[in-house]
Design a protein around this motif. Sequence first.
Motif, PDB file in Angstrom:
ATOM      1  N   UNK A 162       0.907  -1.261   0.004  1.00  0.00           N
ATOM      2  CA  UNK A 162       0.053   0.084   0.029  1.00  0.00           C
ATOM      3  C   UNK A 162       0.844   1.149   0.084  1.00  0.00           C
ATOM      4  N   UNK A 163       1.963   1.421   0.734  1.00  0.00           N
ATOM      5  CA  UNK A 163       2.890   2.468   0.780  1.00  0.00           C
ATOM      6  C   UNK A 163       3.369   2.667  -0.302  1.00  0.00           C
ATOM      7  N   UNK A 164       3.803   1.591  -1.371  1.00  0.00           N
ATOM      8  CA  UNK A 164       4.465   1.508  -2.484  1.00  0.00           C
ATOM      9  C   UNK A 164       3.366   2.194  -3.574  1.00  0.00           C
ATOM     10  N   UNK A 165       2.156   1.794  -3.529  1.00  0.00           N
ATOM     11  CA  UNK A 165       0.941   2.147  -4.403  1.00  0.00           C
ATOM     12  C   UNK A 165       0.935   3.598  -4.297  1.00  0.00           C
ATOM     13  N   UNK A 166       0.842   4.272  -2.731  1.00  0.00           N
ATOM     14  CA  UNK A 166       0.856   5.697  -2.821  1.00  0.00           C
ATOM     15  C   UNK A 166       2.104   6.499  -3.201  1.00  0.00           C
ATOM     16  N   UNK A 167       3.225   5.874  -2.966  1.00  0.00           N
ATOM     17  CA  UNK A 167       4.250   6.617  -3.592  1.00  0.00           C
ATOM     18  C   UNK A 167       4.241   6.435  -5.081  1.00  0.00           C
ATOM     19  N   UNK A 168       3.952   5.367  -5.561  1.00  0.00           N
ATOM     20  CA  UNK A 168       4.052   5.346  -7.072  1.00  0.00           C
ATOM     21  C   UNK A 168       2.946   6.224  -7.630  1.00  0.00           C
ATOM     22  N   UNK A 192      -3.713  14.132  -1.456  1.00  0.00           N
ATOM     23  CA  UNK A 192      -5.018  13.517  -1.017  1.00  0.00           C
ATOM     24  C   UNK A 192      -5.274  12.099  -1.964  1.00  0.00           C
ATOM     25  N   UNK A 193      -5.190  12.393  -3.156  1.00  0.00           N
ATOM     26  CA  UNK A 193      -5.547  11.286  -4.017  1.00  0.00           C
ATOM     27  C   UNK A 193      -4.463  10.187  -3.892  1.00  0.00           C
ATOM     28  N   UNK A 194      -3.268  10.671  -3.735  1.00  0.00           N
ATOM     29  CA  UNK A 194      -2.301   9.500  -3.743  1.00  0.00           C
ATOM     30  C   UNK A 194      -2.163   8.907  -2.488  1.00  0.00           C
ATOM     31  N   UNK A 195      -2.746   9.420  -1.349  1.00  0.00           N
ATOM     32  CA  UNK A 195      -2.609   8.871  -0.150  1.00  0.00           C
ATOM     33  C   UNK A 195      -3.824   7.789   0.014  1.00  0.00           C
ATOM     34  N   UNK A 196      -4.638   7.701  -0.885  1.00  0.00           N
ATOM     35  CA  UNK A 196      -5.879   6.979  -0.954  1.00  0.00           C
ATOM     36  C   UNK A 196      -5.452   5.034  -0.370  1.00  0.00           C
ATOM     37  N   UNK A 197      -4.400   4.450  -1.246  1.00  0.00           N
ATOM     38  CA  UNK A 197      -3.939   3.306  -1.250  1.00  0.00           C
ATOM     39  C   UNK A 197      -3.554   3.023   0.091  1.00  0.00           C
ATOM     40  N   UNK A 198      -2.723   3.900   0.803  1.00  0.00           N
ATOM     41  CA  UNK A 198      -2.153   3.790   2.127  1.00  0.00           C
ATOM     42  C   UNK A 198      -3.443   3.923   3.196  1.00  0.00           C
ATOM     43  N   UNK A 199      -4.517   4.719   3.033  1.00  0.00           N
ATOM     44  CA  UNK A 199      -5.557   5.013   3.872  1.00  0.00           C
ATOM     45  C   UNK A 199      -6.477   3.630   4.007  1.00  0.00           C
ATOM     46  N   UNK A 200      -6.667   3.165   2.798  1.00  0.00           N
ATOM     47  CA  UNK A 200      -7.443   1.977   2.641  1.00  0.00           C
ATOM     48  C   UNK A 200      -6.906   0.675   3.192  1.00  0.00           C
ATOM     49  N   UNK A 201      -5.788   0.794   3.010  1.00  0.00           N
ATOM     50  CA  UNK A 201      -4.941  -0.324   3.749  1.00  0.00           C
ATOM     51  C   UNK A 201      -4.559  -0.510   5.263  1.00  0.00           C
ATOM     52  N   UNK A 202      -4.744   0.818   5.583  1.00  0.00           N
ATOM     53  CA  UNK A 202      -4.104   0.904   6.885  1.00  0.00           C
ATOM     54  C   UNK A 202      -5.004   0.305   7.874  1.00  0.00           C
ATOM     55  N   UNK A 203      -4.458  -0.734   8.646  1.00  0.00           N
ATOM     56  CA  UNK A 203      -5.153  -1.659   9.618  1.00  0.00           C
ATOM     57  C   UNK A 203      -4.432  -1.445  11.112  1.00  0.00           C
ATOM     58  N   UNK A 204      -3.453  -0.498  11.163  1.00  0.00           N
ATOM     59  CA  UNK A 204      -2.708  -0.500  12.425  1.00  0.00           C
ATOM     60  C   UNK A 204      -3.697   0.283  13.464  1.00  0.00           C
ATOM     61  N   UNK A 205      -3.221   0.560  14.600  1.00  0.00           N
ATOM     62  CA  UNK A 205      -3.902   1.212  15.589  1.00  0.00           C
ATOM     63  C   UNK A 205      -3.809   2.854  15.376  1.00  0.00           C
TER      64      UNK A 205
END
Length: 454
Positions: A162-168, A192-205
């Motif tokens: 997810x991090x790589x998707x956002x960076x890409x 905002x748009x680029x951060x979406x993959x990270x936001x969707x995959x984030x399962x941390x606390x």
Amino acid sequence: MTSRRRAPSANGPKTPARQILPDSPPPQQSPLTSPEELKITVSSSKWLKVLSLSSLLLLPYAYLLFFHLKIDAEIKRSILINAALSFAGFLFTLRLIPVASRYVIRRNLFGFDINKKGTPQGKIKVPESLGIVVGIVFLVVAILFQHFNFTSDSLWLVEYNAALASICFMILLGFVDDVLDVPWRVKLVLPFIAALPLLMAYAGHTTVVIPKPLIPYVGLEVLDLGWIYKLYMVLLTVFCTNSINIHAGINGLEVGQTVVIASAILIHNVMQIGAATDNSENQQAHAFSIYLVQPLLATSLALLSYNWYPSSVFVGDTYTYFAGMTMAVVGILGHYSETLIIFFIPQVLNFILSLPQLAKIIPCPRHRLPSFDPQTGLLTGTWDGTLVNFSLKFCGSMSEQSLCIFLLALQAIACGFCFLLRWLLAGWPKHFQIEYMKFSKDDEVVASSISPNT
Ligand code: UD1
Ligand code: MG
């Protein structure tokens, strides 16, 4: 972005004195007009400067990693594999930049060096957006590294991808900005748009640890922010990307600030890994950050070799967005975003100084750069609200190279101040370690679901 293609009204009214007019005719005698003439090399003096800077920043990291701290053998092995791949990335970037420069010039993607206007150097077409090379090599290194470190059931793999998707995504949008020169309002929302993959995959606390001295006042050791934490994540990515992009315009500054902050991040990560006693989630989070920051640093150093004063290439918004996004992502997933913000103190100051112009309370020209005197070769501060201008007003006129070194020293001081503050607030390393162990206990589901090998 190319000087020719910029839309005149895209980013506010213009100040005639300091900028390249997009529709102005190309300079009469451009020393380098055809791509075939373009010979981009790194001079020995530039090598020496980049080498000195990188040794100064990397020696403390290497000392902590190899001699001072006890690092888990498995993590150390992964860090070293990642370092070897990053070094290969450095060599590739070094090799590819001259090649890519010829291609971007051929497609009219170039800029004129505004701080050399009125001299022969100011008439040279400087290849723009070379951040694209750095971004691509970075992604290749980061993807190849998965082969050595992750198994298919690794929980970190989801967040890593997810991090790589956002960076890409950010690299793509940065390049779009360089080619299309989008208006300032649009620039703001791209992260905002680029951060979406990270936001969707984030399962941390979604919790933050309260610094020790503040616990009696807040009444809590750990505060759960819920959805506000996710909003904070997005705002952090928007801030990191744009703040690097607007603290710019001086040869070497965009890449230089990234190199200094990335080195500080590495030192912070390795200190945190060394402070943890077991193979905890905390250790894994900081190792994860190292796996992305080492390639960022290595590829950026290669770019800096060409971008240092006098710049043979410009980095473009592709690079500034990419670098900002990568640091935001590692800060979020490594759970040290508060520390990251302190590393970004110069960018915060620059942002505060910029606010009246960004909010259009006072006019904002396309370029908010100092004024250059071709006779003396010195830069003088203008009234545009930037840290660059403020430094020149405060310290007096200076050369572009001295100004860049001054601003990078300021960046290093901010990072040093952050380490001091952490030590004072958390009583690092002893107290922070205890705090974290308590926190892991509270968050048992997350902590226990992370396999030690991920
Ligand atoms: C941001 C800044 C702008 C600054 C510019 C410099 C805001 C709101 N915007 O705009 O004030 O002038 O970055 O990057 O603060 N350039 C140089 N020397 C350098 C680097 C860049 O002269 O060392 C010039 C070149 O003409 C290059 C252009 O800046 O082509 C790149 O500008 P760009 O990155 O597109 O500007 P912005 O990010 O929109
Ligand atoms: Mg820019």
